[in-house]
Design an enzyme around this catalytic site. Structure first.
Site, mmCIF file in Angstrom:
data_model
loop_
_atom_site.group_PDB
_atom_site.id
_atom_site.type_symbol
_atom_site.label_atom_id
_atom_site.label_comp_id
_atom_site.label_asym_id
_atom_site.label_seq_id
_atom_site.Cartn_x
_atom_site.Cartn_y
_atom_site.Cartn_z
ATOM 1 N N GLY A 247 -4.266 -14.755 41.909
ATOM 2 C CA GLY A 247 -3.954 -16.181 41.939
ATOM 3 C C GLY A 247 -5.096 -17.006 42.474
ATOM 4 N N ASP A 248 -4.871 -18.316 42.436
ATOM 5 C CA ASP A 248 -5.863 -19.273 42.928
ATOM 6 C C ASP A 248 -5.227 -19.996 44.111
ATOM 7 O OD1 ASP A 248 -7.172 -21.752 43.361
ATOM 8 O OD2 ASP A 248 -8.049 -21.644 41.360
ATOM 9 N N PHE A 249 -5.831 -19.855 45.285
ATOM 10 C CA PHE A 249 -5.148 -20.397 46.471
ATOM 11 C C PHE A 249 -5.085 -21.923 46.490
ATOM 12 C CE2 PHE A 249 -9.233 -18.649 48.574
ATOM 13 C CZ PHE A 249 -9.957 -19.828 48.426
ATOM 14 N N HIS A 267 -14.240 -21.283 56.128
ATOM 15 C CA HIS A 267 -15.633 -21.741 56.292
ATOM 16 C C HIS A 267 -16.296 -22.064 54.949
ATOM 17 C CE1 HIS A 267 -18.239 -17.786 55.912
ATOM 18 N NE2 HIS A 267 -17.286 -17.806 55.019
HETATM 19 N N1 LIG Z 1 -9.586 -20.225 44.544
HETATM 20 C C1 LIG Z 1 -9.468 -18.992 45.026
HETATM 21 N N2 LIG Z 1 -8.275 -18.344 45.050
HETATM 22 C C2 LIG Z 1 -8.170 -17.091 45.535
HETATM 23 N N3 LIG Z 1 -9.203 -16.401 46.072
HETATM 24 C C3 LIG Z 1 -10.405 -17.010 46.085
HETATM 25 C C4 LIG Z 1 -10.596 -18.313 45.572
HETATM 26 N N4 LIG Z 1 -11.908 -18.666 45.726
HETATM 27 C C5 LIG Z 1 -12.492 -17.608 46.316
HETATM 28 N N5 LIG Z 1 -11.612 -16.621 46.529
HETATM 29 C C6 LIG Z 1 -11.874 -15.323 47.174
HETATM 30 O O1 LIG Z 1 -12.166 -15.553 48.521
HETATM 31 C C7 LIG Z 1 -12.934 -14.459 49.018
HETATM 32 C C8 LIG Z 1 -14.008 -15.035 49.924
HETATM 33 S S1 LIG Z 1 -14.992 -13.825 50.678
HETATM 34 C C9 LIG Z 1 -13.942 -13.232 51.948
HETATM 35 C C10 LIG Z 1 -13.259 -11.938 51.612
HETATM 36 C C11 LIG Z 1 -12.384 -11.347 52.712
HETATM 37 N N6 LIG Z 1 -11.273 -12.207 53.092
HETATM 38 C C12 LIG Z 1 -13.152 -10.987 53.942
HETATM 39 O O2 LIG Z 1 -12.877 -11.521 55.004
HETATM 40 O O3 LIG Z 1 -14.062 -10.166 53.821
HETATM 41 C C13 LIG Z 1 -13.466 -13.703 47.810
HETATM 42 O O4 LIG Z 1 -12.841 -12.467 47.719
HETATM 43 C C14 LIG Z 1 -13.095 -14.616 46.647
HETATM 44 O O5 LIG Z 1 -12.819 -13.916 45.452
#
Ligand SMILES: Nc1ncnc2c1ncn2[C@@H]1O[C@H](CSCC[C@H]([NH3+])C(=O)O)[C@@H](O)[C@H]1O
Length: 358
Positions: A247-249, A267
């Site tokens: 999904g897309d948040f 961030h």
């Molecule tokens: N619109 C969106 N909807 C859902 N996920 C997203 C979106 N935009 C970016 N992401 C995801 O957000 C993540 C940011 S990187 C962070 C990844 C993980 N939570 C960690 O802490 O390591 C990536 O996996 C992207 O694919």
């Protein structure tokens, strides 16, 4: 009392000063790149089974550089403490130091070099444009010519399967210590479900499930991640406890859960994006629910957490107007969304969990 510095005093003062810190940081990219090249060439994996001579290493890399420069590179890594060496020059054998053997040998489970691989392949060249970013406020990564901000660059990055996998490995690399620390330090016992928004390949959910047997997790991320996440979750035997939801948040509803986590998500947004996501999280959580971010939370005085401050500049490079933040910022935004109180849980190194309770 006359507090003006006399010429004599100024000379004395200057005599005590040294430019060594200026040089160390200013020329720090030399040392950084020597290490990143070692990761790129999988040097620490090569040395995993045992010591090798410089000639062996040169041959394994098919390097046409002079043996003198191979010695220089390897001995730089010795001087930085990343390699150990017995003997000198053609009599020398090189082996991994304790930390590089544990963290940078790809064949060992502690490997966390993904973030350094990405630093070598992407960030190093994008950071070359920090001057431009500081003047224009524009992002400098692959989406530089078509910037949208708020993490929109992923749609372009993920068109390349190599870059997608590299990004996933980079995220696991940088967050492993933090996710393990969070699993150990936060009391998950009172909660039965967790949702990790932007959970990448499910690494946080995996760590939480490995440490706590009674919690069900959902990891929510963009559709291209699904096969990678499912494979990783299955490889830990956790497919009954961790669900991947594509999904897309920004556009889609979030599934309900007692705890909602975002690791390195907020961030990547400008303030408007941050507030929009926090509103959505607040509406999704039940009363008594918990929201936590796992990020390099900057100290409130903005003097100590250099990595967090640099990470914020990295967000300028990656997203334009996105930025890292302090606990005071987090408190301000979460209370606007309706959360009652916040706390900070330090994790590993510069990273903390900022936690808000509904
Ligand atoms: N619109 C969106 N909807 C859902 N996920 C997203 C979106 N935009 C970016 N992401 C995801 O957000 C993540 C940011 S990187 C962070 C990844 C993980 N939570 C960690 O802490 O390591 C990536 O996996 C992207 O694919």
């Amino acid at each position: 009392m006359n507090t003006e510095l006399t010429a004599e005093k100024t000379t004395q003062l200057k005599g005590q000063l040294t430019p060594s810190k200026i040089m160390q940081v200013g020329m720090g990219f030399w040392a950084s790149k020597a290490l990143l090249s070692a990761v790129h060439f999988e040097l620490f994996t090569l040395l995993g089974p045992g010591p090798l001579s410089a000639h062996d290493i040169q041959e394994k890399l098919s390097s046409k550089a002079s043996i003198r420069h191979i010695y220089d590179w390897l001995d730089t890594l010795v001087s930085l403490g990343f390699l150990e060496r017995k003997g000198l020059l053609d009599q020398a054998v090189y082996s991994n130091a304790e930390d590089t053997d544990f963290f940078l040998d790809m064949k060992k489970p502690g490997y966390m070099g993904g973030i350094l691989e990405m630093a070598n392949n992407r960030l190093y060249k994008h950071w070359m444009n920090l001057d431009e970013a500081l003047l224009t406020g524009q992002q400098q990564n692959e989406s530089k010519d078509d910037p949208h901000g708020n993490m929109d660059f992923f749609s372009k990055l993920y068109q390349d399967p190599g870059k997608l996998q590299e990004f996933m490995n980079a995220m696991s690399g940088i967050q492993t210590g933090n996710f393990i620390a969070l699993s150990n330090k936060f009391n998950f016992d009172n909660y039965s479900s967790l949702l990790d928004v932007g959970g990448a390949d499910g690494w946080l959910s995996i760590q939480v499930c490995l440490h706590h047997t009674d919690i069900q997790c959902t990891t929510f991320d963009l559709p291209p991640i699904e096969p990678l996440a499912k494979k990783k979750i299955e490889s830990y035997g956790l497919k009954d406890r961790i669900q991947f939801m594509p999904g897309d948040f920004f556009k889609d509803e979030l599934p309900k859960a007692d705890i909602i986590v975002m690791g390195n998500i907020l961030h990547g947004m400008n303030e408007e994006g941050k507030l929009q996501l926090l509103d959505k999280v607040f509406k999704t959580l039940p009363d008594g629910g918990v929201f936590m971010t796992v990020e390099n939370i900057i100290d409130n005085e903005r003097r100590q957490n250099t990595f967090g401050l640099l990470m914020s500049l990295n967000m300028l490079i990656e997203n334009g107007d996105a930025f890292d933040y302090t606990l005071d910022d987090f408190k301000n935004w979460t209370s606007r969304a309706g959360f009652k109180r916040v706390e900070l849980l330090p994790l590993s190194g510069p990273t903390s969990a900022a936690i808000a309770y509904k």
